[in-house]
Design a protein around this motif. Structure first.
Motif, PDB file in Angstrom:
ATOM      1  N   ALA A 138      25.858 -35.833 -30.571  1.00 53.36           N
ATOM      2  CA  ALA A 138      24.478 -35.398 -30.771  1.00 53.36           C
ATOM      3  C   ALA A 138      23.565 -35.897 -29.653  1.00 53.36           C
ATOM      4  CB  ALA A 138      23.968 -35.878 -32.129  1.00 53.36           C
ATOM      5  N   CYS A 139      23.731 -37.164 -29.275  1.00 52.82           N
ATOM      6  CA  CYS A 139      22.870 -37.730 -28.226  1.00 52.82           C
ATOM      7  C   CYS A 139      23.137 -37.076 -26.866  1.00 52.82           C
ATOM      8  CB  CYS A 139      23.080 -39.237 -28.127  1.00 52.82           C
ATOM      9  SG  CYS A 139      22.389 -40.156 -29.522  1.00 52.82           S
ATOM     10  N   LYS A 140      24.379 -36.689 -26.651  1.00 52.41           N
ATOM     11  CA  LYS A 140      24.721 -35.994 -25.408  1.00 52.41           C
ATOM     12  C   LYS A 140      24.001 -34.658 -25.326  1.00 52.41           C
ATOM     13  CE  LYS A 140      28.683 -34.306 -22.738  1.00 52.41           C
ATOM     14  NZ  LYS A 140      30.161 -34.129 -22.713  1.00 52.41           N
ATOM     15  N   LYS A 141      23.858 -33.993 -26.461  1.00 49.66           N
ATOM     16  CA  LYS A 141      23.242 -32.667 -26.479  1.00 49.66           C
ATOM     17  C   LYS A 141      21.719 -32.714 -26.613  1.00 49.66           C
ATOM     18  CE  LYS A 141      27.234 -30.686 -26.209  1.00 49.66           C
ATOM     19  NZ  LYS A 141      27.633 -30.009 -24.954  1.00 49.66           N
ATOM     20  N   ALA A 142      21.172 -33.841 -27.092  1.00 47.84           N
ATOM     21  CA  ALA A 142      19.722 -33.947 -27.265  1.00 47.84           C
ATOM     22  C   ALA A 142      19.023 -34.054 -25.917  1.00 47.84           C
ATOM     23  CB  ALA A 142      19.387 -35.157 -28.126  1.00 47.84           C
ATOM     24  N   LYS A 143      17.818 -33.563 -25.872  1.00 49.72           N
ATOM     25  CA  LYS A 143      17.010 -33.656 -24.658  1.00 49.72           C
ATOM     26  C   LYS A 143      16.503 -35.080 -24.465  1.00 49.72           C
ATOM     27  CE  LYS A 143      14.967 -30.693 -21.647  1.00 49.72           C
ATOM     28  NZ  LYS A 143      15.712 -29.742 -20.805  1.00 49.72           N
ATOM     29  N   TYR A 144      15.961 -35.650 -25.546  1.00 48.55           N
ATOM     30  CA  TYR A 144      15.509 -37.036 -25.550  1.00 48.55           C
ATOM     31  C   TYR A 144      15.912 -37.694 -26.864  1.00 48.55           C
ATOM     32  CZ  TYR A 144      12.465 -36.599 -21.442  1.00 48.55           C
ATOM     33  OH  TYR A 144      11.982 -36.431 -20.170  1.00 48.55           O
ATOM     34  N   VAL A 145      16.107 -39.002 -26.818  1.00 52.92           N
ATOM     35  CA  VAL A 145      16.391 -39.786 -28.018  1.00 52.92           C
ATOM     36  C   VAL A 145      15.351 -40.898 -28.094  1.00 52.92           C
ATOM     37  CG1 VAL A 145      18.068 -41.180 -29.275  1.00 52.92           C
ATOM     38  CG2 VAL A 145      18.859 -39.273 -27.845  1.00 52.92           C
ATOM     39  N   PHE A 146      14.551 -40.863 -29.149  1.00 58.27           N
ATOM     40  CA  PHE A 146      13.513 -41.874 -29.353  1.00 58.27           C
ATOM     41  C   PHE A 146      14.048 -42.974 -30.266  1.00 58.27           C
ATOM     42  CE2 PHE A 146       9.575 -38.911 -28.748  1.00 58.27           C
ATOM     43  CZ  PHE A 146       9.930 -38.742 -27.419  1.00 58.27           C
ATOM     44  N   PHE A 147      13.737 -44.209 -29.918  1.00 59.34           N
ATOM     45  CA  PHE A 147      14.116 -45.367 -30.737  1.00 59.34           C
ATOM     46  C   PHE A 147      12.868 -46.070 -31.236  1.00 59.34           C
ATOM     47  CE2 PHE A 147      17.800 -44.576 -28.121  1.00 59.34           C
ATOM     48  CZ  PHE A 147      18.869 -44.817 -28.967  1.00 59.34           C
ATOM     49  N   GLN A 148      12.994 -46.697 -32.426  1.00 57.96           N
ATOM     50  CA  GLN A 148      11.835 -47.372 -33.012  1.00 57.96           C
ATOM     51  C   GLN A 148      11.842 -48.875 -32.760  1.00 57.96           C
ATOM     52  OE1 GLN A 148      10.463 -46.175 -36.797  1.00 57.96           O
ATOM     53  NE2 GLN A 148      10.529 -44.025 -36.261  1.00 57.96           N
ATOM     54  N   ASN A 149      12.928 -49.401 -32.218  1.00 58.32           N
ATOM     55  CA  ASN A 149      12.911 -50.798 -31.784  1.00 58.32           C
ATOM     56  C   ASN A 149      13.966 -51.000 -30.688  1.00 58.32           C
ATOM     57  OD1 ASN A 149      15.524 -51.814 -32.915  1.00 58.32           O
ATOM     58  ND2 ASN A 149      14.554 -51.372 -34.883  1.00 58.32           N
ATOM     59  N   LYS A 150      13.818 -52.075 -29.936  1.00 55.24           N
ATOM     60  CA  LYS A 150      14.676 -52.326 -28.781  1.00 55.24           C
ATOM     61  C   LYS A 150      16.107 -52.644 -29.200  1.00 55.24           C
ATOM     62  CE  LYS A 150      14.682 -54.658 -24.324  1.00 55.24           C
ATOM     63  NZ  LYS A 150      13.963 -55.608 -23.433  1.00 55.24           N
ATOM     64  N   SER A 151      16.279 -53.268 -30.361  1.00 52.65           N
ATOM     65  CA  SER A 151      17.617 -53.640 -30.826  1.00 52.65           C
ATOM     66  C   SER A 151      18.485 -52.409 -31.069  1.00 52.65           C
ATOM     67  CB  SER A 151      17.513 -54.476 -32.104  1.00 52.65           C
ATOM     68  OG  SER A 151      18.787 -54.785 -32.608  1.00 52.65           O
ATOM     69  N   ASN A 152      17.936 -51.391 -31.739  1.00 51.62           N
ATOM     70  CA  ASN A 152      18.693 -50.160 -31.977  1.00 51.62           C
ATOM     71  C   ASN A 152      19.026 -49.461 -30.660  1.00 51.62           C
ATOM     72  OD1 ASN A 152      18.430 -50.706 -34.676  1.00 51.62           O
ATOM     73  ND2 ASN A 152      17.032 -49.029 -35.125  1.00 51.62           N
ATOM     74  N   TYR A 153      18.058 -49.465 -29.751  1.00 50.17           N
ATOM     75  CA  TYR A 153      18.283 -48.898 -28.412  1.00 50.17           C
ATOM     76  C   TYR A 153      19.443 -49.622 -27.714  1.00 50.17           C
ATOM     77  CZ  TYR A 153      17.612 -48.797 -23.337  1.00 50.17           C
ATOM     78  OH  TYR A 153      17.823 -48.730 -21.982  1.00 50.17           O
ATOM     79  N   THR A 154      19.428 -50.955 -27.760  1.00 49.80           N
ATOM     80  CA  THR A 154      20.476 -51.752 -27.103  1.00 49.80           C
ATOM     81  C   THR A 154      21.841 -51.463 -27.702  1.00 49.80           C
ATOM     82  OG1 THR A 154      18.877 -53.497 -26.605  1.00 49.80           O
ATOM     83  CG2 THR A 154      21.209 -54.096 -26.519  1.00 49.80           C
ATOM     84  N   LEU A 155      21.898 -51.309 -29.029  1.00 49.95           N
ATOM     85  CA  LEU A 155      23.159 -50.994 -29.693  1.00 49.95           C
ATOM     86  C   LEU A 155      23.719 -49.664 -29.201  1.00 49.95           C
ATOM     87  CD1 LEU A 155      25.271 -51.537 -31.969  1.00 49.95           C
ATOM     88  CD2 LEU A 155      23.772 -50.246 -33.490  1.00 49.95           C
ATOM     89  N   PHE A 156      22.876 -48.647 -29.138  1.00 52.32           N
ATOM     90  CA  PHE A 156      23.322 -47.320 -28.694  1.00 52.32           C
ATOM     91  C   PHE A 156      23.769 -47.350 -27.235  1.00 52.32           C
ATOM     92  CE2 PHE A 156      22.083 -45.764 -32.654  1.00 52.32           C
ATOM     93  CZ  PHE A 156      22.220 -44.387 -32.754  1.00 52.32           C
ATOM     94  N   ILE A 157      23.061 -48.102 -26.409  1.00 54.06           N
ATOM     95  CA  ILE A 157      23.435 -48.205 -24.992  1.00 54.06           C
ATOM     96  C   ILE A 157      24.742 -48.959 -24.833  1.00 54.06           C
ATOM     97  CG2 ILE A 157      22.802 -49.233 -22.767  1.00 54.06           C
ATOM     98  CD1 ILE A 157      21.199 -46.732 -23.333  1.00 54.06           C
ATOM     99  N   SER A 158      24.886 -50.084 -25.544  1.00 51.87           N
ATOM    100  CA  SER A 158      26.085 -50.926 -25.407  1.00 51.87           C
ATOM    101  C   SER A 158      27.344 -50.213 -25.875  1.00 51.87           C
ATOM    102  CB  SER A 158      25.909 -52.237 -26.185  1.00 51.87           C
ATOM    103  OG  SER A 158      25.843 -51.989 -27.582  1.00 51.87           O
ATOM    104  N   LYS A 159      27.211 -49.344 -26.874  1.00 50.93           N
ATOM    105  CA  LYS A 159      28.362 -48.596 -27.384  1.00 50.93           C
ATOM    106  C   LYS A 159      28.520 -47.251 -26.675  1.00 50.93           C
ATOM    107  CE  LYS A 159      28.617 -50.774 -31.921  1.00 50.93           C
ATOM    108  NZ  LYS A 159      29.918 -51.424 -31.614  1.00 50.93           N
ATOM    109  N   LYS A 160      27.697 -47.045 -25.660  1.00 46.44           N
ATOM    110  CA  LYS A 160      27.744 -45.829 -24.845  1.00 46.44           C
ATOM    111  C   LYS A 160      27.571 -44.566 -25.682  1.00 46.44           C
ATOM    112  CE  LYS A 160      30.526 -48.063 -21.294  1.00 46.44           C
ATOM    113  NZ  LYS A 160      31.772 -48.073 -20.509  1.00 46.44           N
ATOM    114  N   ILE A 161      26.689 -44.680 -26.681  1.00 45.93           N
ATOM    115  CA  ILE A 161      26.390 -43.536 -27.533  1.00 45.93           C
ATOM    116  C   ILE A 161      25.395 -42.609 -26.840  1.00 45.93           C
ATOM    117  CG2 ILE A 161      25.432 -42.821 -29.769  1.00 45.93           C
ATOM    118  CD1 ILE A 161      26.342 -45.532 -30.892  1.00 45.93           C
ATOM    119  N   VAL A 162      24.507 -43.197 -26.041  1.00 43.34           N
ATOM    120  CA  VAL A 162      23.478 -42.427 -25.357  1.00 43.34           C
ATOM    121  C   VAL A 162      23.300 -42.969 -23.944  1.00 43.34           C
ATOM    122  CG1 VAL A 162      21.571 -43.909 -26.119  1.00 43.34           C
ATOM    123  CG2 VAL A 162      21.118 -41.492 -25.605  1.00 43.34           C
ATOM    124  N   SER A 163      22.885 -42.108 -23.031  1.00 48.82           N
ATOM    125  CA  SER A 163      22.607 -42.548 -21.663  1.00 48.82           C
ATOM    126  C   SER A 163      21.139 -42.967 -21.548  1.00 48.82           C
ATOM    127  CB  SER A 163      22.915 -41.444 -20.652  1.00 48.82           C
ATOM    128  OG  SER A 163      22.145 -40.297 -20.928  1.00 48.82           O
TER     129      SER A 163
END
Length: 375
Positions: A138-163
């Motif tokens: 889903a994140c690969k196909k989305a135009k943008y992915v908004f996060f509501q806190n830095k921790s969730n963002y870091t998790l997605f980045i560390s697991k390579k879920i989103v660029s």
């Protein structure tokens, strides 16, 4: 007229936290559609319609894990997107995020996804690997992915879920500081009142709240613990019905939480996980001290010792300790905490910050006139 379609999983959240965005979209000449499980006669649905948006009922079981049910939801989303033919799709919460993006991608509609929180599905659930893979797609196909806190963002980045290049970190959903303002209590007495606001379920920390309440009521006579919110898990309904202690009060649900927040001295959020706690933001905007779990989505709002206290998540003894510290503060110290809460949300969490970020990116995508253009 350009069209925006919003997919969400409940009317209360969409109205309480997105209505200002919907109004701004309409003000800027967008035609807005919103898809929810609630019927057209739902109170919040009616308020959104009155703002000028068009309602579409969608059958979604937000906590269900039946694959056949979810496949039906994907087909329903694809049908809705095809019929509305929006220039942009906005999605909130896990199923609209994943299944809405999948459906939109099949017909080349750009998506802005909002990660409102990760819950247990991405931490300790048996479905963790499946959810991660679904989110990666889903994140690969989305135009943008908004996060509501830095921790969730870091998790997605560390697991390579989103660029990183398609991510934006927002201050939660923000809070309307013109609507939520400090108001004097209607009745002043010697009693210190604590309020829990949220769905009654284990992951919201209701058990720790009740255990701490029962422990402290044996020690203090001038305290009261209030609970406001719907029963997400039925066992808590039985617990509330059996409760005979008049110092633990179940208030039911509310059409306007400002009424309940106004009359208490402190808001307690013992949740296990949050995107960004709207309960804390609204209470802080009303000038209330806060006690919350030391987790992402709470610790950004609560500055320990300044506008409230943080305690160790899932640990009742830690919550008890912070409650006692608050109880034993002088009245003036509690008032200073409340003023600091208000100042913090005004500076960092005003909803206009969120709306401005959304509108900047929405206008950038839609007004280019090319749904298929890559970032």
């Amino acid at each position: 007229m350009k069209k925006v379609l919003i997919l969400a999983n409940n009317s209360i959240g969409l109205y309480n936290f997105r209505i200002e965005l919907i109004k701004e979209l309409i003000k800027q000449q967008y035609e807005v559609y919103f898809s929810l499980p609630e019927q057209v006669d739902d109170e919040k649905v009616q308020l959104i319609i009155k703002a000028g948006a068009k309602h579409i009922q969608t059958h979604i079981n937000r906590r269900g894990i039946n694959p056949f049910e979810d496949w039906k939801l994907i087909k329903e989303y694809k049908k809705i997107i095809t019929e509305v033919n929006p220039d942009l799709l906005l999605t909130y919460t896990i199923k609209p995020n994943i299944y809405g993006t999948y459906a939109a991608n099949t017909i080349n509609v750009p998506v802005i996804m909002n990660i409102t929180g990760i819950g247990t599905s991405l931490t300790n659930s048996k479905l963790k690997k499946i959810v991660i893979n679904l989110y990666k797609y889903a994140c690969k196909k989305a135009k943008y992915v908004f996060f509501q806190n830095k921790s969730n963002y870091t998790l997605f980045i560390s697991k390579k879920i989103v660029s990183h290049d398609k991510t934006v970190i927002l201050p939660g959903s923000g809070v309307n500081t013109n609507k939520f303002i400090p108001v004097t209590k209607t009745k002043e007495d010697e009693k210190i009142r604590f309020l829990f606001i949220g769905r009654l379920m284990k992951e919201k920390g209701i058990e720790e709240f009740l255990d701490a309440a029962n422990a402290l009521l044996n020690r203090y006579e001038n305290i009261e613990f209030q609970i406001l919110g719907p029963f997400e898990e039925e066992k808590y309904k039985e617990i509330m019905l059996k409760n005979k202690n008049k110092q633990i009060r179940y208030l039911g649900t509310s059409n306007d939480v400002r009424t309940e927040i106004r009359e208490v001295d402190c808001i307690v959020n013992p949740s296990y996980h949050e995107g960004m706690s709207n309960v804390l933001l609204e209470a802080a905007a009303m000038g209330k001290p806060l006690i919350a779990s030391d987790i992402p989505g709470c610790k950004e709002i609560v500055e320990d010792g300044l506008n409230g206290y943080l305690f160790e998540v899932k640990l009742t003894s830690s919550l008890e300790e912070r409650l006692i510290k608050f109880i034993e503060l002088e009245i003036e110290e509690k008032e200073i905490m409340g003023k600091r809460s208000r100042s913090k949300v005004e500076a960092e969490f005003d909803r206009s910050i969120v709306i401005d970020e959304y509108m900047k990116i929405i206008n950038n995508i839609v007004k280019k006139g090319d749904k298929n253009e890559l970032i």
